[in-house]
Design an enzyme around this catalytic site. Structure first.
Site, PDB file in Angstrom:
ATOM      1  N   ASP A 155       7.606  27.705 -22.207  1.00 30.16           N
ATOM      2  CA  ASP A 155       7.926  26.636 -23.160  1.00 30.16           C
ATOM      3  C   ASP A 155       9.248  25.943 -22.819  1.00 30.16           C
ATOM      4  OD1 ASP A 155       5.633  27.161 -24.588  1.00 30.16           O
ATOM      5  OD2 ASP A 155       6.612  28.639 -25.867  1.00 30.16           O
ATOM      6  N   HIS A 208       2.048  25.947 -31.524  1.00 24.47           N
ATOM      7  CA  HIS A 208       1.900  24.837 -30.573  1.00 24.47           C
ATOM      8  C   HIS A 208       0.699  23.967 -30.958  1.00 24.47           C
ATOM      9  CE1 HIS A 208       4.807  26.300 -27.707  1.00 24.47           C
ATOM     10  NE2 HIS A 208       4.164  27.416 -27.461  1.00 24.47           N
ATOM     11  N   HIS A 211       2.127  32.341 -32.454  1.00 26.64           N
ATOM     12  CA  HIS A 211       2.987  31.527 -31.605  1.00 26.64           C
ATOM     13  C   HIS A 211       2.159  30.357 -31.025  1.00 26.64           C
ATOM     14  CE1 HIS A 211       5.996  31.098 -28.166  1.00 26.64           C
ATOM     15  NE2 HIS A 211       4.947  30.463 -27.694  1.00 26.64           N
ATOM     16  N   GLU A 212       0.995  30.717 -30.510  1.00 22.41           N
ATOM     17  CA  GLU A 212       0.119  29.717 -29.895  1.00 22.41           C
ATOM     18  C   GLU A 212      -0.410  28.725 -30.935  1.00 22.41           C
ATOM     19  OE1 GLU A 212      -0.319  28.429 -26.432  1.00 22.41           O
ATOM     20  OE2 GLU A 212       0.521  30.415 -26.757  1.00 22.41           O
TER      21      GLU A 212
HETATM   22 ZN    ZN Z   1       4.686  29.020 -26.225  1.00 23.01          ZN
END
Ligand code: ZN
Length: 352
Positions: free
Chosen positions: A157, A68, A64-65
């Protein structure tokens, strides 16, 4: 921060915070006491599946990170490191995307979570022993992570998306303070709700509240420091020392001037920097020229003062010499920046 470096990817250091190991043990326990399909309570190989799920959860949070970070790098915002800790990760960026760019970078993480959820949803349709059971739980968890992160509770987020959208119209600073207020409001609501239904929620809410306050403060500092040049706020009266000074003389000089570090100057040119830490274990007669550091981080009077703030945060330096054509013209310290913020606060009160 007490974290250990795991590896490096595309120039980013990936670190884990120590708390993560406790969290993995704790999550294993949670998975093991929650009933299927949110856990593996009472199931065959339950403990194994629980442990596997918490480990995979950690990897999912990392991906997930990465979502980004990769987009952020591609859009021209370098990421220095990713720190994985208690509720996921933080990417440490050198420069933050603003406006619509922030919206895109913020959407990337939850998209990855939804993608992982989709893969494991498909896997859960198989009849393969253990893979089915594992996937049934794991796709739900990733779905929850994706949805939860989209809540407009800054600094989640969703809150960043909200800020990015608002920043396009009303500017970054104002957008930050509004989304931080919304984030704090939602956190308070969540905390109360959590007290009644699930303490986990209260726990997470505290982190959201603290995060929102912290980001709000940072953006205020940024907005002030972006407007002012280093030359406008530096201290012009710089206490310097010479290369030929002895350690003994230096220590009494430091006592008198009460700073930890001093630029070393020769024929009016900056040649190094020396701090008390550099001299503590040295003999009294040692010359400063032999213990000083030669590679000195310097600023120009024309640099925006936010640059000083960033360098201090990244390197831990407390004082940075300001140099024009090799000559030292001033020095800027963390204390200068903090005082400036206090002055700005007073002026702001006066304007109200
Ligand atoms: Zn996030």
């Amino acid at each position: 921060m007490s974290s250990i470096r795991l590896f490096s990817i595309s120039g980013m250091d990936v670190k884990v915070h120590y708390s993560l190991f406790i969290v993995i043990a704790f999550l294993t326990w949670i998975f093991n006491v929650q009933s299927y399909p949110y856990g593996f309570k009472g199931m065959e190989f339950g403990i194994f599946l629980s442990f596997l799920a918490s480990l995979s959860l950690f990897i999912a949070v990392f991906l997930h990170e990465l979502g980004h970070s990769f987009l952020s790098i591609r859009m021209g915002y370098p990421v220095r490191e990713i720190v994985l800790f208690i509720f996921g990760g933080v990417s440490v960026l050198e420069k933050h995307p603003k406006g619509i760019d922030e919206v895109k970078v913020s959407v990337a993480g939850p998209s990855v979570s939804f993608f992982i959820a989709l893969i494991f949803y498909i896997a859960s349709q198989s009849q393969i022993f253990l893979l089915k059971e594992f996937s049934e739980v794991f796709y739900r968890i990733n779905l929850i992570i994706g949805i939860f992160n989209l809540l407009p509770a800054f600094p989640l987020d969703g809150g960043r998306i909200l800020r990015g959208l608002m920043a396009e119209r009303i500017g970054f600073t104002k957008a930050t303070s509004i989304s931080a207020e919304i984030g704090k409001g939602m956190a308070i609501f969540m905390a109360i709700f959590g007290l009644i239904y699930n303490l986990w929620l209260t726990f997470i809410a505290i982190f959201i509240y603290l995060g929102a306050s912290e980001e709000e403060k940072l953006s205020r500092i940024e907005s002030v420091l972006e407007r002012l040049k280093v030359g406008e706020i530096m201290t012009e009266d710089v206490k310097t020392v010479s290369k030929d000074m002895s350690v003994e003389e230096f220590i009494s000089f430091a006592f008198k001037n009460k700073h930890l570090g001093y630029p070393v100057v020769e024929n009016e040119k900056l040649v190094g920097i020396v701090t008390l830490h550099d001299v503590v274990s040295k003999g009294k007669e040692t010359r400063i020229g032999d213990v000083m550091k030669r590679d000195v981080v310097v600023l120009s009077p024309d640099d925006p003062s936010i640059k000083a703030f960033r360098i201090m945060n990244e390197t831990g330096l407390g004082r940075i010499p300001v140099v024009r054509e090799g000559r030292i013209v001033g020095i800027i310290s963390k204390t200068d920046l903090l005082r400036l913020m206090e002055i700005e606060e007073v002026l702001k009160l006066g304007r109200k």
